[in-house]
Design a protein around this motif. Structure first.
Motif, mmCIF file in Angstrom:
data_model
loop_
_atom_site.group_PDB
_atom_site.id
_atom_site.type_symbol
_atom_site.label_atom_id
_atom_site.label_comp_id
_atom_site.label_asym_id
_atom_site.label_seq_id
_atom_site.Cartn_x
_atom_site.Cartn_y
_atom_site.Cartn_z
ATOM 1 N N ALA A 63 -1.176 19.528 -0.082
ATOM 2 C CA ALA A 63 -0.832 18.559 -1.116
ATOM 3 C C ALA A 63 0.430 17.822 -0.695
ATOM 4 N N GLY A 64 0.487 16.536 -1.006
ATOM 5 C CA GLY A 64 1.676 15.759 -0.677
ATOM 6 C C GLY A 64 1.419 14.280 -0.857
ATOM 7 N N GLU A 65 2.449 13.567 -1.266
ATOM 8 C CA GLU A 65 2.360 12.116 -1.418
ATOM 9 C C GLU A 65 2.904 11.455 -0.161
ATOM 10 N N LEU A 66 2.237 10.413 0.297
ATOM 11 C CA LEU A 66 2.627 9.723 1.522
ATOM 12 C C LEU A 66 3.379 8.442 1.208
ATOM 13 N N ALA A 67 4.450 8.211 1.969
ATOM 14 C CA ALA A 67 5.086 6.898 1.975
ATOM 15 C C ALA A 67 4.363 6.018 2.988
ATOM 16 N N LEU A 68 4.606 4.728 2.940
ATOM 17 C CA LEU A 68 3.953 3.826 3.891
ATOM 18 C C LEU A 68 4.399 4.105 5.318
ATOM 19 N N THR A 69 5.559 4.726 5.476
ATOM 20 C CA THR A 69 6.071 5.067 6.809
ATOM 21 C C THR A 69 5.473 6.357 7.353
#
Length: 499
Positions: free
Chosen positions: A107-113
């Motif tokens: 689980a984890g949210e991604l940044a655009l980077t």
């Protein structure tokens, strides 16, 4: 076959049901579809995942991409599925090995980077993970989320800062080190009752409330120290057990309000009197815990109690009895624990000076009655103890002698609580009707005194039982095996009969 299967966890009330992330690549016009009852945040993950994969120098496949989040009837919300979706695309397109994916819950949210951002409810997720049959799977989480998740002993956690680090770990190029368990208790620091001058009767009542986990209502003019007494209440409470700390932290984690520095600190929630019923008990289209659940195994302090909306206060009646709250919506239902200790404070009248020894009350009898009637009888009946906190005279304020230190009061509270846990495995306030008959037996004199009080004041059966439980706590503080008439007499003093 261009199919990858991964495992993640959703949030549904206090539960974290397993979500199977299936990613399929097919020939056809390039498209990216997410199915499985995704909310808006999950649908928007398409753009975050595409940008993160490209920024990490992987190839984003120009094919027909279908992502299924199973089970299909469980609503999916938040950015927690970004990382498993990205890894599924890379595995289905052959850029990552598929074999290692089944060994993890991801689980984890991604940044655009490609950087990983923390998710809400990481501790609640790992707490549920060790309860289920799939507890042998390790968890891969963002670095910030791994700090709180590691408080759950028995769960293997790997923390990563970016998508590249996770891919290197899964491909065997550079393994992530297991995140260490963070079980160090922070130093507890609370204001001390030594600073409170006078108010010996109020301090005695607070000691009894802390020893037996009883609810307490303080009434008195403004400036008499009601809030000051309540804000120091945590300083005399026993330490949390590890199980209590995990339950409390898991609820706070659902709202993103749990820093690891608060580990094993009893929550102290003090909502403003303008709080709505949803803010107090929880709710929303996606049920979230309210203040009573966030105060689980801690203290809920309601200052200026009659200023709360009457409908808001009435919702406290059920959780005060049952210790949990069930929130029902058209498509969802969630049950949150709410074993909180209620402390409340109020003025005796709208102007606040009714009964003051110098200030004159400006309220009419009708105004005072209307003010007190804001609190319903059934609600007051559920509050174990009611006390007056009178205004101090000038000589008491100028006296150099301070009260007893919180540490001394706390030692007596811990001793009394240990007697209760040894005898009945729970605090006195949690005793049921049959348990009261077993553990709160009275002698002839004590029983006669209580029967007279019941007849004179027309006490309800609930009040009768609560007086017995408070008397049992008073006896425990006195290290007495049986409840005596003096214990009943003191317990009766903490029931207000002027409402």
């Amino acid at each position: 076959m261009s199919l990858a299967v991964l495992y993640s966890r959703a949030l549904s009330g206090m539960d974290a049901p397993e979500v199977v992330v299936e990613v399929h690549l097919a020939n056809g016009l390039p498209s990216f579809t997410i199915v499985g009852l995704p909310e808006t945040e999950v649908k928007e993950s398409k753009d975050r995942v595409r940008a993160a994969i490209q920024t990490a120098q992987f190839e984003f496949p120009a094919r027909r991409i279908t992502v299924n989040l199973a089970p299909a009837d469980l609503p999916k919300e938040g950015g927690r599925y970004d990382l498993p979706i990205a890894l599924g695309i890379l595995a289905a397109s052959g850029q990552l090995p598929k074999q290692a994916l089944t060994n993890y819950v991801i689980a984890g949210e991604l940044a655009l980077t490609g950087e990983l951002r923390p998710i809400r409810g990481a501790l609640a997720m790992t707490y549920q993970l060790i309860q289920g049959p799939a507890h042998k799977r390790a968890a891969i989480l963002p670095q910030e989320s791994a700090h709180e998740a590691s408080l759950v002993e028995g769960c293997s956690i790997f923390a990563a800062n970016s998508l590249l680090e996770v891919c290197a770990h899964l491909s065997g190029k550079q393994s992530l080190p297991p995140h260490p368990l963070v079980l160090t208790e922070s130093s507890l620091s609370f204001p001390d009752y030594l600073e409170v001058k006078g108010q010996l009767r109020a301090k005695r009542a607070l000691e009894i409330a802390a020893a037996g986990q009883h609810s307490l209502l303080m009434s008195g003019p403004p400036g008499t120290g009601k809030s000051m007494l309540a804000n120091r209440f945590n300083s005399i409470l026993p330490d949390m057990t590890t199980q209590e700390a995990l339950e409390s932290a898991a609820i706070l984690s659902l709202t993103g309000q749990f820093p690891a520095s608060q580990w094993k600190k009893r929550p102290f929630r003090a909502p403003h009197h303008t709080a709505s019923a949803v803010a107090l008990v929880g709710g929303g289209s996606v049920p979230r815990p309210g203040e009573i659940s966030l105060a689980h195994h801690g203290v809920l302090f309601l200052d200026e109690l009659p200023e709360f909306d009457r409908k808001v206060l009435e919702v406290l009646r059920e959780p005060l009895e049952s210790g949990n709250i069930t929130i029902s919506r058209a498509a969802r239902q969630a049950t949150f624990p709410a074993q909180f200790q209620l402390l409340a404070a109020m003025n005796p009248c709208p102007c606040g000076y009714y009964g003051h020894y110098t200030q004159r009350c400006r309220c009419t009898p009708e105004q005072i009655l209307r003010y007190k009637n804001k609190l319903s009888g059934p609600l007051l009946d559920r509050i174990d103890m009611n006390i007056d906190v009178p205004a101090l005279k000038p000589e008491e304020l100028s006296h150099d002698h301070h009260g007893e230190q919180s540490a001394a009061i706390r030692a007596r509270v811990i001793q009394a609580r240990e007697r209760q846990l040894t005898r009945q495995q729970k605090p006195n306030a949690a005793l049921g009707a049959l348990e009261i008959s077993t553990h709160c037996q009275l002698g002839d004199q004590a029983n006669h005194l209580l029967q007279m009080a019941v007849q004179k004041f027309s006490l309800s059966a609930r009040s009768y039982h609560r007086i017995l439980k408070v008397a049992r706590t008073i006896a425990d503080l006195a290290q007495a095996e049986h409840i005596l008439d003096k214990h009943i007499a003191e317990a009766l003093q903490y029931r207000r009969h002027d409402y």
